[in-house]
Design an enzyme around this catalytic site. Structure first.
Site, mmCIF file in Angstrom:
data_model
loop_
_atom_site.group_PDB
_atom_site.id
_atom_site.type_symbol
_atom_site.label_atom_id
_atom_site.label_comp_id
_atom_site.label_asym_id
_atom_site.label_seq_id
_atom_site.Cartn_x
_atom_site.Cartn_y
_atom_site.Cartn_z
ATOM 1 N N LYS A 284 0.841 -1.204 0.000
ATOM 2 C CA LYS A 284 0.000 0.000 0.000
ATOM 3 C C LYS A 284 0.871 1.248 0.000
ATOM 4 C CE LYS A 284 -3.947 -1.841 2.679
ATOM 5 N NZ LYS A 284 -4.984 -1.632 1.661
ATOM 6 N N ASP A 295 -7.428 -3.306 10.801
ATOM 7 C CA ASP A 295 -7.958 -4.251 9.813
ATOM 8 C C ASP A 295 -8.432 -5.556 10.461
ATOM 9 O OD1 ASP A 295 -8.700 -4.638 7.191
ATOM 10 O OD2 ASP A 295 -6.762 -5.458 6.545
ATOM 11 N N GLU A 356 -6.331 -9.567 0.740
ATOM 12 C CA GLU A 356 -5.973 -10.674 1.623
ATOM 13 C C GLU A 356 -7.114 -11.106 2.537
ATOM 14 O OE1 GLU A 356 -5.513 -7.614 2.377
ATOM 15 O OE2 GLU A 356 -6.234 -7.598 4.434
ATOM 16 N N ARG A 358 -10.278 -11.583 2.035
ATOM 17 C CA ARG A 358 -11.128 -12.642 1.466
ATOM 18 C C ARG A 358 -10.433 -13.991 1.507
ATOM 19 N NH1 ARG A 358 -11.553 -9.364 -4.051
ATOM 20 N NH2 ARG A 358 -11.233 -7.699 -2.546
HETATM 21 N N1 BES Z 1 -8.079 -3.848 4.505
HETATM 22 C C1 BES Z 1 -8.278 -3.409 3.161
HETATM 23 C C2 BES Z 1 -9.574 -2.617 2.983
HETATM 24 C C3 BES Z 1 -9.630 -1.323 3.732
HETATM 25 C C4 BES Z 1 -9.154 -0.170 3.152
HETATM 26 C C5 BES Z 1 -10.201 -1.265 4.973
HETATM 27 C C6 BES Z 1 -9.217 1.019 3.845
HETATM 28 C C7 BES Z 1 -10.283 -0.063 5.662
HETATM 29 C C8 BES Z 1 -9.786 1.085 5.093
HETATM 30 C C9 BES Z 1 -8.315 -4.610 2.214
HETATM 31 O O1 BES Z 1 -7.528 -5.687 2.597
HETATM 32 C C10 BES Z 1 -7.820 -4.141 0.900
HETATM 33 O O2 BES Z 1 -6.668 -3.788 0.836
HETATM 34 N N2 BES Z 1 -8.665 -4.158 -0.111
HETATM 35 C C11 BES Z 1 -8.299 -3.729 -1.401
HETATM 36 C C12 BES Z 1 -8.802 -4.755 -2.395
HETATM 37 C C13 BES Z 1 -8.243 -4.602 -3.772
HETATM 38 C C14 BES Z 1 -6.753 -4.907 -3.780
HETATM 39 C C15 BES Z 1 -8.963 -5.531 -4.700
HETATM 40 C C16 BES Z 1 -8.923 -2.374 -1.652
HETATM 41 O O3 BES Z 1 -10.037 -2.125 -1.189
HETATM 42 O O4 BES Z 1 -8.265 -1.544 -2.262
HETATM 43 ZN ZN ZN Z 2 -7.148 -5.851 4.626
HETATM 44 MN MN MN Z 3 -5.537 -5.457 1.914
#
Ligand code: BES
Ligand code: ZN
Ligand code: MN
Length: 509
Positions: A284, A295, A356, A358
């Site tokens: 990220k 998370d 991750e 899912r």
């Molecule tokens: N934990 C994140 C989602 C998240 C983002 C929760 C911001 C709270 C605040 C999750 O694991 C994630 O990174 N999701 C990605 C999915 C994508 C790579 C398909 C996302 O939402 O960008």
């Molecule tokens: Zn996550």
């Molecule tokens: Mn993630």
């Protein structure tokens, strides 16, 4: 644990504290006890209200300093608005409002004279219990790492309201009405503590082991380590933690509370417990990454819910399961392009290591169905950023394969004020998860990111009624409210406790 508020109930005849709160309905209608106080102070309350043009609208407050002849330093009037249409949720919120009004004056203890104009005496004890519940929820703070006492308003203070006494006609009755509500407030605060705790302190092992505290409430806890999960072939969950120095865990919490029906099939609650999400190799960006300590908000809500159910001895069989992992980049981390085999036997091509959550849920959901044959499953996960784009920070996204279940949750949502909005499950989203190289991939492209994530999860649901709650917007850094000022909100505990109480604690349906 954060400092809890000491709430007690006393009879109206007991001496109130130097700081005293009274309630007033629209137009400053006082209940009988508050009216007595007003009379004793030669009409001081009503005079002050009229001088300030105070009307006792819901959420409004009025402070009266040293009212004559009643020996009280401050009187705070909390407005309730129209008494006739006051809802249960509004009374709970009034409990939060009165705490904020007291804390704004930096008082450490206070009394509340509980009486509402036009409300009969019997109800007053229930009102007191609801106020205490709201007060307990609002009072929560996370200041355990602040080592300095505050010297000015800019520095957060460790001192706050400590003691709240609610004055009613029958204190014992109010106390017993408060007991189950206190259990839920404690559950919410357990969840908030877990979310607020930083990831250097709360790793996957520590998160899993927090569930052991539930044993003293009668919950059976089992913790599975990496070896046990390898034996179960949980290749999907496990691949997420391989990049971390800290090993993964799964915790299973069993509450067998159903009276007279020990064999009742349980309700399962599943939580995403990613104690920190760097994104892994698909790392990220730096900005805001610190928020990814939250998370594990889904898992925290499941632990808090199990606490609430057990402490109030809910008449239900329920199981909570949390997958605890850390998503880190390293030489051992799972890579984009890797193919893993889940416990269900289905293979998954990992396209993005940041999707991750899912992967974790896939195996925990499967394990829950294999082991418990549940009557229904609800999962909570901070799953996608996309759900915040769709719904913002006040609503969680609800995906349901069963309309009745969705309705039951919607009703509980309205009662508790924890808002949910139904989102679609659809073949088109499922199709987006097909992969050329494996049974599926873990991301579905640019559009409808929350719905494709839900479609992925659905591939691990047999014919069990199931709801997925995407709590990425609500579990942390959400909208502050009369009942929550904390970064880690404990969202979902009140919703699901209510859902259980209203639908699954009576006879088998
Ligand atoms: N934990 C994140 C989602 C998240 C983002 C929760 C911001 C709270 C605040 C999750 O694991 C994630 O990174 N999701 C990605 C999915 C994508 C790579 C398909 C996302 O939402 O960008
Ligand atoms: Zn996550
Ligand atoms: Mn993630």
């Amino acid at each position: 644990m954060s400092d809890r508020l000491d709430v007690s109930f006393a009879s109206h005849s007991a001496d109130p504290e130097a700081v005293t709160v009274i309630l007033a309905a629209d137009g400053v209608a006082l209940g009988p006890k508050a009216k007595d106080l007003d009379t004793k102070s030669a009409g001081g309350v009503m005079k002050a209200a009229s001088a300030a043009d105070y009307k006792a609208k819901f959420k409004s407050t009025l402070e009266i300093l040293a009212p004559a002849k009643i020996g009280i330093d401050r009187l705070i009037v909390v407005g309730l608005g129209k008494a006739a249409t006051l809802t249960e949720l509004q009374i709970i919120e009034a409990g939060g409002i009165l705490v904020s009004a007291i804390e704004a004056r930096k008082c450490t203890s206070a009394s509340v004279i509980v009486d509402i104009e036009g409300t009969d005496d019997k109800k007053t004890e229930e009102v007191a219990a609801l106020l205490a519940y709201g007060a307990q929820l609002r009072h929560y703070n996370f200041k355990k790492y602040l080592t300095k006492k505050s010297s000015d308003d800019a520095t957060p203070s460790k001192d706050g309201l400590r003691k709240l006494i609610l004055h009613v006609a029958q204190p014992d009755k109010a106390k017993s009405a408060y007991a189950p509500l206190k259990a839920v407030a404690n559950g919410v605060n357990v969840a908030r503590d877990l979310v607020n705790e930083p990831a250097n302190i709360l790793g996957p092992v520590e998160l899993a082991e927090k569930t052991l505290a539930l044993e003293k409430l009668g919950v059976e806890v089992e913790i599975l380590d990496v070896k046990a999960m390898e034996k179960l072939k949980m290749g999907s969950l496990l691949c997420v933690g391989y990049g971390s120095e800290r090993p993964s865990r799964m915790a299973v919490m069993v509450w067998n509370g159903a009276k007279g029906n020990k064999k009742q099939k349980p309700i399962c609650f599943v939580g995403k417990g990613v104690i920190f999400d760097t994104g892994g190799i698909s790392i990220k960006p730096a900005a805001g990454m610190e928020d990814m300590k939250g998370d594990m908000g889904g898992a925290a809500a499941v632990v808090g819910l199990m606490h609430a159910l057990a402490e109030r001895k809910a008449n239900v069989n329920a199981v909570g399961l949390i997958g605890c992992v850390e998503n880190m980049p390293s030489g051992n981390a799972v890579r984009p392009g890797d193919i893993v085999t889940s416990m269900s036997g289905q293979t998954i091509e990992v396209i993005n290591t940041d999707a991750e959550g899912r992967l974790v849920l896939a195996d925990v959901l499967w394990y829950a169905q294999e082991n418990f044959k549940p009557r229904l499953i609800i999962d909570l996960a901070t799953l996608t950023g996309a759900i915040m784009i769709a719904l913002g920070k006040e609503f969680a996204g609800m995906f349901a394969n069963d309309d009745k279940l969705a309705e039951e949750l919607m009703t509980a949502s309205k009662a508790t004020g924890e808002k949910i909005w139904r989102m679609p499950l659809d073949k088109a989203f499922d199709k987006a998860m097909d992969s050329k190289n494996a049974d599926m991939k873990n991301t579905g492209g640019r559009w409808a990111g929350s719905a494709t994530a839900a479609a992925f999860l659905q591939r691990f649901i047999k014919d069990t009624p199931w709801v997925h709650l995407d709590v990425a917007g609500t579990a942390m850094d959400g909208a502050k409210s009369d009942l929550n000022q904390s970064w880690g909100s404990g969202w979902g505990v009140r919703l699901l406790d209510r859902f259980v109480a209203d639908n699954y604690e009576r006879s088998e349906k």
